[in-house]
Design an enzyme around this catalytic site. Structure first.
Site, PDB file in Angstrom:
ATOM      1  N   ASP A 757       0.861  -1.183   0.000  1.00 59.57           N
ATOM      2  CA  ASP A 757       0.000   0.000   0.000  1.00 59.57           C
ATOM      3  C   ASP A 757       0.897   1.233   0.000  1.00 59.57           C
ATOM      4  OD1 ASP A 757      -2.916   1.015   0.532  1.00 59.57           O
ATOM      5  OD2 ASP A 757      -1.603   2.207   1.825  1.00 59.57           O
ATOM      6  N   LEU A 758       0.587   2.214  -0.903  1.00 58.08           N
ATOM      7  CA  LEU A 758       1.407   3.420  -1.037  1.00 58.08           C
ATOM      8  C   LEU A 758       1.122   4.366   0.123  1.00 58.08           C
ATOM      9  CD1 LEU A 758       1.089   4.106  -4.864  1.00 58.08           C
ATOM     10  CD2 LEU A 758       2.928   2.930  -3.663  1.00 58.08           C
ATOM     11  N   ASP A 800      -4.525   2.439  -4.447  1.00 57.06           N
ATOM     12  CA  ASP A 800      -3.065   2.355  -4.351  1.00 57.06           C
ATOM     13  C   ASP A 800      -2.616   1.064  -3.715  1.00 57.06           C
ATOM     14  OD1 ASP A 800      -4.101   2.853  -1.907  1.00 57.06           O
ATOM     15  OD2 ASP A 800      -2.662   4.415  -1.334  1.00 57.06           O
TER      16      ASP A 800
END
Length: 895
Positions: A757-758, A800
């Site tokens: 996950d960004l 994301d």
């Protein structure tokens, strides 16, 4: 039988080949220019003459004379003076037409000469000023370029010795020599000056200009007829008439006339002035001194010659009279001997025996030829007795002979003529014709006559009768109707074919057979056919054979197609022979073939037909549209030239095996276009057999399904890949995880599931907009994909969030280097179109089989580990197996 022989002769005749006529044109300008001018004229004449091609040759005058000497030219187009020379050296048919020039909207069939000099030469104003000057000419044989000017100089009391002649070779070079000042003046023909550019015309002036109303060109001399168009005697009169007609019909607007710069052609002009000019200048062919003629000899020696001739005539007449008298005497003696010899030879050569019967003696005297039919080559010695006659002739025949002789003696009949049989010496019999007459004189009555062997004639008669019977039988059973009519059109004889086809009988009127039964006769186009178009009517009216008249006959039993031919006989009793052919089945087959050809041509599917050896026989237009190959490129080539190379040889062997077993095959095949592009096709192959079950042809039908496969591939990609990044979506990612787990179960090792996950993506999205966020996701997805190993998979779940599947790990603790590369790829700055941004990532990893046994469990635990990494400060990773129990419970409760 006559028609069969005529048909064989017609089939044996060779096909007429196309004839080539060579047209030689005098090159008064450069040859490339002349070829460009007169090639359209040659093409125009070729179009006007069926089966004839006109070949153009642009030649100098010397070359034309050489080609004529070799019989290599059929048509000649040259100037008038050269025509006079050619006429003296060759046999020509005469002038077919005279050229008509056109300038400034005016047409003319005359030409003349032009004397030019530069405008600046004020010292050259008249013909007399040319004395001592250098004059350029195209050549001595040019009428308009030399001879007309030479005559004008002669009329002005000047000769060619008064000027210095420079032969330039062509009119164009003469103009160049004058403009370049290498010559003081120049001789050219009319029309050359007007064909120059305005700048060149402005630099030149005309000497001795003539004012000729209606003539469109500047001219310095009198006028003569334009160029003649000639033909050689080897050209047929039919072609000569057609060429002359085509030349006369040529209009100025025609491209051939425009290219040559002419108005067209006129009837042949009067070339006597040209001949007088050549005589005056002593130009060829009048440049040779004439030999003394008979008129000259008679003028000086006439009386003496007459006296000698009279003496010789009298002497000859005397000798002739004496010789004739002597010959008459000798001829009389010779004729007597010759007539005697001929009479003997005729009697001997004809093989006819001479006999005489004396009524009182009852004996027969005969020549040796009378014994020949019986096989006695030396005749009979002495008179023939009654016993000999009974031994030679058959008893019934001999009785008839005696009866007829008795009738001659009693009734005094004048003629005896009988056909009798004589026994041969070695068996068999011969037929003889006995003729005789009664002769009476003082010695008593006797019968004299001849005996002729007619055995061969009787055999020929029997053969003719047999042949007639055989021919009658053949005609009766021919698969066609044959009718013989008299001069009134009444049927005299008809075979069984005519009776079956038309219910025709002898005595019927031929032209009324259809009307009496109410049958309708139509043309092939469906319109009514009147009686005047019947083959029989036309043959009688035109008195010539009429063949292959097609008619559609509507009878009570249906429609029948007939092909009728009629031939007039010119016989005293019979007028016409008519043959009817039933072509109903052929017409139906023709319609079926036309329908099949229409389907073949207009089908949207490509069709290729090959023989049993895979050689292409034909293709349709759809084939050309799909493959790019035309029918001319494909016919005769192997069908395998379309193979793409994607399939193994065994694939094609299976196809041919299926065709050999079942006669049909269908499936998808990759093929290759003419451009080299590969494409997919839905192919159906059928085997065509003959009546004996042997394979004759193969029919390939296919359609291009490449767009369908492309669309299918696009749909599959939409279903399995993320539209933004091009990475596998959730559906394809689940399949990849299942494949990795199955491989791990077979081969051992471990499989890692990384949940990524960004960090900070939402801030970029809110600050720079969704377009910038999409651009950031695509860039990071490409980087992270490159950081993985070849057998690893990176997929996007949405937003994301990404998942990486690490297949082929050696153990549960493996994969740290991959996690480090993923973090580095996610944390490096990204240059967007609007700004440069930088984010990080939080990674969680679960490992099979230590952290879970199925995909869902591993995904949940990798998600838990990812949240643990975010809680630990982001920009890092966390393995699920390394979480403490308390932290694990906390994370699980949040999840």
């Amino acid at each position: 039988m006559r028609w069969l022989l005529l048909l064989c002769v017609m089939l044996a005749l060779p096909l007429r080949a196309e004839q080539v006529l060579t047209m030689g044109v005098f090159a008064y300008r450069d040859k490339p220019v002349m070829e460009q001018m007169y090639q359209p004229l040659a093409a125009y004449l070729s179009e006007q003459l069926p089966d004839v091609t006109i070949r153009l040759l642009v030649l100098t005058q010397a070359e034309i004379e050489q080609e004529l000497a070799r019989n290599n030219l059929d048509l000649v187009f040259t100037n008038p003076s050269h025509y006079l020379l050619l006429r003296s050296q060759n046999a020509l048919t005469g002038v077919l037409a005279t050229k008509i020039s056109r300038e400034r909207g005016t047409a003319t069939s005359a030409l003349g000469g032009v004397i030019i000099t530069r405008n600046e030469r004020s010292d050259i104003q008249h013909l007399a000023h040319l004395r001592g000057q250098t004059v350029a000419i195209p050549g001595y044989r040019f009428l308009g370029g030399f001879q007309t000017q030479a005559l004008e100089l002669l009329e002005a009391d000047m000769t060619l010795n008064d000027i210095e002649v420079d032969v330039a070779g062509s009119h164009g070079r003469v103009v160049e020599a004058v403009l370049d000042a290498t010559a003081d003046a120049g001789f050219v023909r009319t029309g050359i000056l007007e064909g120059l550019s305005p700048q060149q015309q402005a630099q030149l002036k005309v000497i001795n200009r003539q004012a000729l109303p209606g003539f469109p060109f500047a001219v310095s001399t009198r006028l003569y007829p334009e160029w003649p168009f000639l033909a050689l005697p080897n050209v047929s009169p039919v072609h000569i008439r057609r060429i002359a007609s085509a030349l006369m019909a040529l209009e100025h607007q025609h491209p051939a006339a425009q290219a040559a710069g002419i108005e067209g052609f006129a009837p042949p002009g009067d070339y006597l002035p040209v001949e007088n000019l050549a005589r005056r200048l002593r130009q060829p062919p009048f440049d040779v001194e004439s030999q003394p003629s008979l008129v000259t000899l008679w003028r000086f020696y006439g009386p003496w010659l007459l006296f000698v001739c009279i003496l010789l005539l009298l002497l000859s007449l005397s000798l002739l009279a004496l010789g004739r008298k002597h010959l008459q005497v000798r001829q009389s003696r010779k004729d007597y001997r010759e007539q005697s010899r001929k009479l003997e030879e005729v009697i001997w050569g004809t093989g006819i025996g001479v006999w005489e019967w004396q009524a009182g003696k009852d004996t027969l005297s005969c020549s040796e030829q009378c014994a020949y039919p019986a096989g006695y080559r030396r005749g009979w010695s002495g008179p023939v007795s009654a016993e000999r006659l009974r031994a030679v002739f058959y008893a019934p025949d001999l009785a008839v002979l005696k009866e007829r002789i008795h009738a001659l003696l009693t009734d005094h009949s004048e003629q005896l003529e009988l056909e009798l049989r004589m026994r041969r010496r070695r068996g068999g019999y011969a037929w003889v014709l006995v003729k005789g007459r009664l002769v009476t004189n003082g010695a008593g009555a006797r019968v004299s006559g001849t005996l002729q062997d007619i055995t061969q004639r009787r055999r020929q008669q029997e053969l003719i009768i047999s042949n007639e019977e055989r021919l009658r039988t053949i005609v009766s059973f021919l698969p066609m109707g044959i009718v013989l009519t008299d001069h009134r059109g009444r049927v005299v004889h008809c075979n069984s074919g005519a009776e079956q086809l038309l219910h025709m009988r002898p005595g019927h009127m031929l032209n009324a057979v259809y009307q009496q039964r109410g049958w309708r006769v139509q043309r092939p186009d469906g319109s009514e056919m009147p009686n005047t178009e019947f083959a029989s009517y036309r043959a009688m009216q035109e008195n010539r054979p009429v063949h292959n008249v097609i008619m559609e006959l509507h009878t009570d039993s249906g429609v029948r197609w007939l092909k009728v031919s009629a031939t007039p006989l010119g016989h005293a009793n019979y007028r016409l022979v008519v043959a009817f052919y039933d072509i109903t089945s052929e017409r139906r087959a023709d319609l079926d073939l036309r329908l099949a050809a229409s389907v073949f041509s207009h089908s949207r599917e490509a069709i290729m037909i090959t023989d049993k050896h895979d050689k292409v026989l034909d293709v349709n237009q759809a084939f050309t549209r799909i493959t790019g190959y035309s029918s001319r490129e494909m016919i005769g080539q192997p069908g395998s030239m379309l193979h793409s190379g994607r399939h193994a040889e065994s694939f094609y062997r299976d196809i041919w095996q299926a065709l050999a077993s079942h006669g049909y095959w269908q499936g998808e095949v990759w093929s290759r276009r003419k451009s080299g592009e590969q494409y997919a096709q839905m192919l159906s192959v059928s085997r065509v057999q003959d009546d004996c079950g042997r394979s004759r042809h193969y029919v390939f039908m296919f359609s291009d399904i490449t767009p369908l496969l492309d669309q299918q591939e696009k749909l599959e990609r939409i279903a399995h890949y993320d539209a933004l990044t091009g990475l596998p979506n959730r559906l394809l990612l689940a399949d990849r995880i299942q494949q990795a787990l199955a491989g791990c179960r077979r081969q051992g090792g471990a499989v890692g599931i990384v949940y990524l996950d960004l960090d900070g993506f939402k801030a970029v999205n809110d600050t720079h907009g969704h377009d910038a966020g999409d651009e950031l996701l695509k860039t990071l997805a490409a980087r992270m994909q490159q950081s993985l190993r070849e057998n690893d998979t990176l997929g996007r779940l949405g937003g994301d969030e990404f998942v990486a599947v690490l297949a082929g790990m050696s153990g549960p603790d493996d994969g740290n280097d991959v996690l480090a590369r993923l973090l580095q790829a996610a944390s490096e700055p990204v240059a967007l179109s609007c700004a440069t941004v930088q984010v990080s990532a939080s990674l969680g990893m679960a490992v099979y089989p230590r952290d879970g046994v199925d995909a869902d469990q591993l995904m949940r635990r990798a998600d838990v580990a990812m949240y643990a990494a975010k809680q630990a400060g982001k920009n890092g990773w966390q393995r699920f197996g390394e979480l403490e129990q308390r932290q694990l419970e906390y994370e699980l409760s949040d999840v």
